[in-house]
Design a protein around this motif. Structure first.
Motif, PDB file in Angstrom:
ATOM      1  N   PRO A  55       1.071  -1.187  -0.078  1.00 13.61           N
ATOM      2  CA  PRO A  55       0.088  -0.079   0.206  1.00 13.61           C
ATOM      3  C   PRO A  55       0.730   1.297  -0.291  1.00 13.61           C
ATOM      4  O   PRO A  55       0.321   2.564  -0.833  1.00 13.61           O
ATOM      5  CB  PRO A  55      -0.802  -0.042   1.559  1.00 13.61           C
ATOM      6  CG  PRO A  55      -1.054  -2.152   1.495  1.00 13.61           C
ATOM      7  CD  PRO A  55       0.024  -2.246   1.289  1.00 13.61           C
ATOM      8  N   SER A  56       1.624   1.017   0.538  1.00  7.99           N
ATOM      9  CA  SER A  56       2.988   2.275   0.991  1.00  7.99           C
ATOM     10  C   SER A  56       3.808   2.435  -0.751  1.00  7.99           C
ATOM     11  O   SER A  56       3.590   4.297  -0.597  1.00  7.99           O
ATOM     12  CB  SER A  56       4.016   2.672   2.315  1.00  7.99           C
ATOM     13  OG  SER A  56       4.560   1.266   2.058  1.00  7.99           O
ATOM     14  N   TYR A  57       3.611   1.984  -1.678  1.00  5.63           N
ATOM     15  CA  TYR A  57       4.634   1.521  -2.409  1.00  5.63           C
ATOM     16  C   TYR A  57       3.635   2.166  -3.485  1.00  5.63           C
ATOM     17  O   TYR A  57       3.762   3.210  -4.505  1.00  5.63           O
ATOM     18  CB  TYR A  57       5.289   0.905  -2.869  1.00  5.63           C
ATOM     19  CG  TYR A  57       5.126   0.792  -4.336  1.00  5.63           C
ATOM     20  CD1 TYR A  57       6.548   1.162  -4.968  1.00  5.63           C
ATOM     21  CD2 TYR A  57       5.101  -0.150  -5.411  1.00  5.63           C
ATOM     22  CE1 TYR A  57       6.938   1.085  -5.928  1.00  5.63           C
ATOM     23  CE2 TYR A  57       5.158   0.278  -6.673  1.00  5.63           C
ATOM     24  CZ  TYR A  57       6.227   0.591  -6.584  1.00  5.63           C
ATOM     25  OH  TYR A  57       6.648   1.136  -8.240  1.00  5.63           O
ATOM     26  N   LEU A  58       2.383   2.026  -3.294  1.00  2.00           N
ATOM     27  CA  LEU A  58       1.295   2.169  -4.351  1.00  2.00           C
ATOM     28  C   LEU A  58       0.859   3.510  -3.947  1.00  2.00           C
ATOM     29  O   LEU A  58       0.685   4.619  -5.472  1.00  2.00           O
ATOM     30  CB  LEU A  58       0.043   1.490  -4.158  1.00  2.00           C
ATOM     31  CG  LEU A  58       0.285   0.071  -4.852  1.00  2.00           C
ATOM     32  CD1 LEU A  58      -1.366  -1.159  -4.732  1.00  2.00           C
ATOM     33  CD2 LEU A  58       1.021   0.015  -6.184  1.00  2.00           C
ATOM     34  N   LEU A  59       0.021   4.071  -2.705  1.00  2.00           N
ATOM     35  CA  LEU A  59       0.526   5.435  -3.126  1.00  2.00           C
ATOM     36  C   LEU A  59       0.820   6.207  -3.390  1.00  2.00           C
ATOM     37  O   LEU A  59       0.935   6.955  -3.906  1.00  2.00           O
ATOM     38  CB  LEU A  59       0.248   5.340  -0.988  1.00  2.00           C
ATOM     39  CG  LEU A  59      -0.442   6.733  -0.625  1.00  2.00           C
ATOM     40  CD1 LEU A  59      -1.651   7.146  -1.359  1.00  2.00           C
ATOM     41  CD2 LEU A  59      -0.368   6.955   0.971  1.00  2.00           C
TER      42      LEU A  59
ATOM     43  N   ARG B   1       0.468   8.734  -6.063  1.00  2.00           N
ATOM     44  CA  ARG B   1       0.944  10.224  -5.741  1.00  2.00           C
ATOM     45  C   ARG B   1       1.504  11.070  -7.010  1.00  2.00           C
ATOM     46  O   ARG B   1       1.523  12.545  -7.348  1.00  2.00           O
ATOM     47  CB  ARG B   1       1.103  10.440  -4.263  1.00  2.00           C
ATOM     48  CG  ARG B   1       1.086  11.624  -4.200  1.00  2.00           C
ATOM     49  CD  ARG B   1       1.351  11.858  -2.978  1.00  2.00           C
ATOM     50  NE  ARG B   1       0.560  11.655  -2.111  1.00  2.00           N
ATOM     51  CZ  ARG B   1       1.077  11.545  -0.233  1.00  2.00           C
ATOM     52  NH1 ARG B   1       2.058  11.316  -0.345  1.00  2.00           N
ATOM     53  NH2 ARG B   1      -0.014  10.364  -0.127  1.00  2.00           N
ATOM     54  N   LYS B   2       2.983  10.240  -7.621  1.00  2.00           N
ATOM     55  CA  LYS B   2       3.787  10.471  -8.557  1.00  2.00           C
ATOM     56  C   LYS B   2       3.055  10.646  -9.699  1.00  2.00           C
ATOM     57  O   LYS B   2       3.350  11.859 -10.563  1.00  2.00           O
ATOM     58  CB  LYS B   2       5.189   9.728  -7.918  1.00  2.00           C
ATOM     59  CG  LYS B   2       5.347   9.994  -9.490  1.00  2.00           C
ATOM     60  CD  LYS B   2       6.959   8.865  -9.070  1.00  2.00           C
ATOM     61  CE  LYS B   2       8.256   8.854 -10.619  1.00  2.00           C
ATOM     62  NZ  LYS B   2       8.440   8.102 -10.309  1.00  2.00           N
ATOM     63  N   VAL B   3       2.014   9.978 -10.219  1.00  2.00           N
ATOM     64  CA  VAL B   3       1.653  10.196 -11.333  1.00  2.00           C
ATOM     65  C   VAL B   3       0.648  11.491 -11.502  1.00  2.00           C
ATOM     66  O   VAL B   3       0.977  11.799 -12.330  1.00  2.00           O
ATOM     67  CB  VAL B   3       1.091   8.457 -11.837  1.00  2.00           C
ATOM     68  CG1 VAL B   3       1.002   8.548 -13.321  1.00  2.00           C
ATOM     69  CG2 VAL B   3       1.998   7.737 -11.892  1.00  2.00           C
ATOM     70  N   PHE B   4      -0.196  10.786 -10.090  1.00  2.00           N
ATOM     71  CA  PHE B   4      -1.456  11.918 -11.011  1.00  2.00           C
ATOM     72  C   PHE B   4      -0.983  13.269 -10.570  1.00  2.00           C
ATOM     73  O   PHE B   4      -1.349  14.184 -10.844  1.00  2.00           O
ATOM     74  CB  PHE B   4      -2.616  12.031  -9.492  1.00  2.00           C
ATOM     75  CG  PHE B   4      -3.753  10.765 -10.311  1.00  2.00           C
ATOM     76  CD1 PHE B   4      -3.845  11.137 -11.660  1.00  2.00           C
ATOM     77  CD2 PHE B   4      -3.663   9.215  -9.800  1.00  2.00           C
ATOM     78  CE1 PHE B   4      -4.943   9.823 -12.052  1.00  2.00           C
ATOM     79  CE2 PHE B   4      -4.342   8.140 -11.229  1.00  2.00           C
ATOM     80  CZ  PHE B   4      -4.960   8.387 -11.117  1.00  2.00           C
ATOM     81  N   GLY B   5       0.596  14.042  -9.531  1.00  2.00           N
ATOM     82  CA  GLY B   5       0.937  15.569  -9.108  1.00  2.00           C
ATOM     83  C   GLY B   5       1.746  15.331 -10.411  1.00  2.00           C
ATOM     84  O   GLY B   5       2.471  16.468 -10.440  1.00  2.00           O
ATOM     85  N   SER B   6       1.883  14.444 -11.817  1.00  2.00           N
ATOM     86  CA  SER B   6       3.036  14.988 -13.101  1.00  2.00           C
ATOM     87  C   SER B   6       2.135  15.564 -13.938  1.00  2.00           C
ATOM     88  O   SER B   6       1.021  15.293 -14.509  1.00  2.00           O
ATOM     89  CB  SER B   6       3.176  13.636 -13.477  1.00  2.00           C
ATOM     90  OG  SER B   6       3.853  14.187 -14.860  1.00  2.00           O
TER      91      SER B   6
END
Length: 402
Positions: free
Chosen positions: A198-202, A206-211
């Motif tokens: 879960p921590s990795y997926l979160l 966040r990284k993708v949708f924050g780009s």
């Protein structure tokens, strides 16, 4: 098998996997009146079976890529196809509109695996112009499915009724499952697989949708597509009410639309490596703009009719598919280690936009050919703004040191 024939076979298989989701949308559109009568439902309730499919599709696409990044591409594809066949069988035997909503949602949950994982497979295998070329070939062959789907659905509806359409989907999915089992390679080796913690997926989501680059490319792709998808969603009203055509005449919309898709995809494949991807996107938007302006003019000054009411759709989809391969790769390029997850996010973004158009915009705009033309023009204008913003961001990033 030669390298070129292998590439063509792979493109055909990936196109079929990508097409199963849209095929499940378009095939049953001619049956809306019969479904309403058979299940004693209102036209709006039948329309919501499409919304249920699209929203379930969009939510689950967030997970297909991450699961494929963990377990591999091939295994997830095979499992999803099996579940899709079962859901199609449930639709065929639904006895109420609520049951149809449920099984359509189950179809939507599984249908997105093909399109998400196909995009990831392209990026597993190729970079640059070869990736753009393969994506264009997939789009070109994929375009045949929506052209054939309503035609097949119309004839099935005429001879055997709406339930036969979902039984047809069961058989088609079984055939695709057999082909994938025997022909689909595994393109993600075990050492490159990612975690489902879960921590990795979160962090990854966040990284993708924050780009900003991802968001702008995905927004442009989604809005451009919805300029055409608006007509797909409105096709029963557009064809059967405005153009006074029978339920077997859906090819009048899907034929020109998919002919444009094939033409634009062929051009994108031919231009890959000869001009920049950004210029390919620019040309695509110029073609779409000419189509949208023509559509506004024709719908303002002429009554609905053939062939002028469908001509702009051919031109629009040609420009749309000319820009589509490059915009798709623009969204995925910032994430070389998480291609499946990024493809999931991109497909989620597009399918969520499709769901909003299906639930809100299509019923609002399908009242006349003029309002539909306005919808196409507005979608393109917003998509063009997103494209310009992405280009500026990409150019500024390239100018930064290091």
């Amino acid at each position: 098998m030669t390298a070129s024939s292998h590439a063509r076979s792979l493109a055909l298989l990936l196109a079929a996997l990508s097409a199963i989701g849209p095929f499940a949308i378009d095939t049953y559109l001619p049956s809306f009146p019969d479904i309403a009568a058979g299940l004693q439902a209102s036209p709006l309730e039948v329309q919501q079976s499409l919304s249920a499919y699209l929203f379930a599709f969009s939510v689950m696409t967030l997970w297909h890529g991450a699961i494929a990044d963990r377990f591999g591409r091939r295994r997830v594809i095979l499992f999803a196809l099996g579940l899709f066949a079962c859901a199609s069988l449930g639709c065929a035997f639904a006895s109420s509109i609520e049951q149809l909503w449920f099984w359509r949602a189950m179809q939507g949950i599984t249908a997105g695996a093909g399109i998400v994982i196909s995009r990831a497979i392209v990026r597993d295998l190729y970079d640059g112009a070869p990736a753009q070329r393969l994506m264009a070939h997939i789009t070109m062959m994929f375009a045949l499915a929506p052209a054939l789907a309503p035609l097949i659905g119309g004839w099935l509806q005429t001879f055997w009724g709406w339930r036969s359409i979902f039984l047809f989907l069961v058989g088609a999915t079984a055939l695709l499952l057999w082909g994938s089992y025997h022909l689909l390679p595994e393109t993600l080796p075990p050492e490159k697989r990612q975690s489902l913690r879960p921590s990795y997926l979160l962090h990854s989501y966040r990284k993708v949708f924050g780009s900003p680059r991802f968001l702008l490319a995905s927004l442009a792709l989604s809005l451009n597509f919805n300029g055409f998808f608006l007509y797909v969603l409105s096709s029963p009203v557009f064809l059967m009410q405005h153009l006074k055509l029978p339920e077997t005449a859906f090819l009048w919309l899907f034929g020109p639309g998919m002919a444009g898709l094939i033409c634009g995809s062929w051009l994108a494949g031919r231009l890959a490596g000869k001009i920049s991807a950004g210029r390919c996107v620019l040309y695509g938007h110029l073609v779409m703009a000419s189509a949208a302006l023509l559509n506004l003019g024709l719908s303002a000054f002429l009554p609905p009719g053939l062939p002028w009411s469908v001509l702009p759709i051919l031109i629009y989809t040609c420009g749309m598919s000319l820009a589509m391969p490059s915009l798709t790769l623009f969204a995925l390029d910032p994430f070389p280690e998480q291609r499946g997850l990024a493809a999931s996010c991109q497909t989620f973004f597009q399918s969520a936009t499709n769901g909003v158009t299906a639930a809100l915009l299509a019923p609002l705009l399908w009242g006349s050919t003029w309002t539909l033309a306005l919808g196409m023009a507005a979608m393109l204008a917003a998509g063009s703004l997103a494209t310009v913003a992405h280009h500026r961001l990409q150019r500024n990033s390239a100018l930064l040191p290091g």
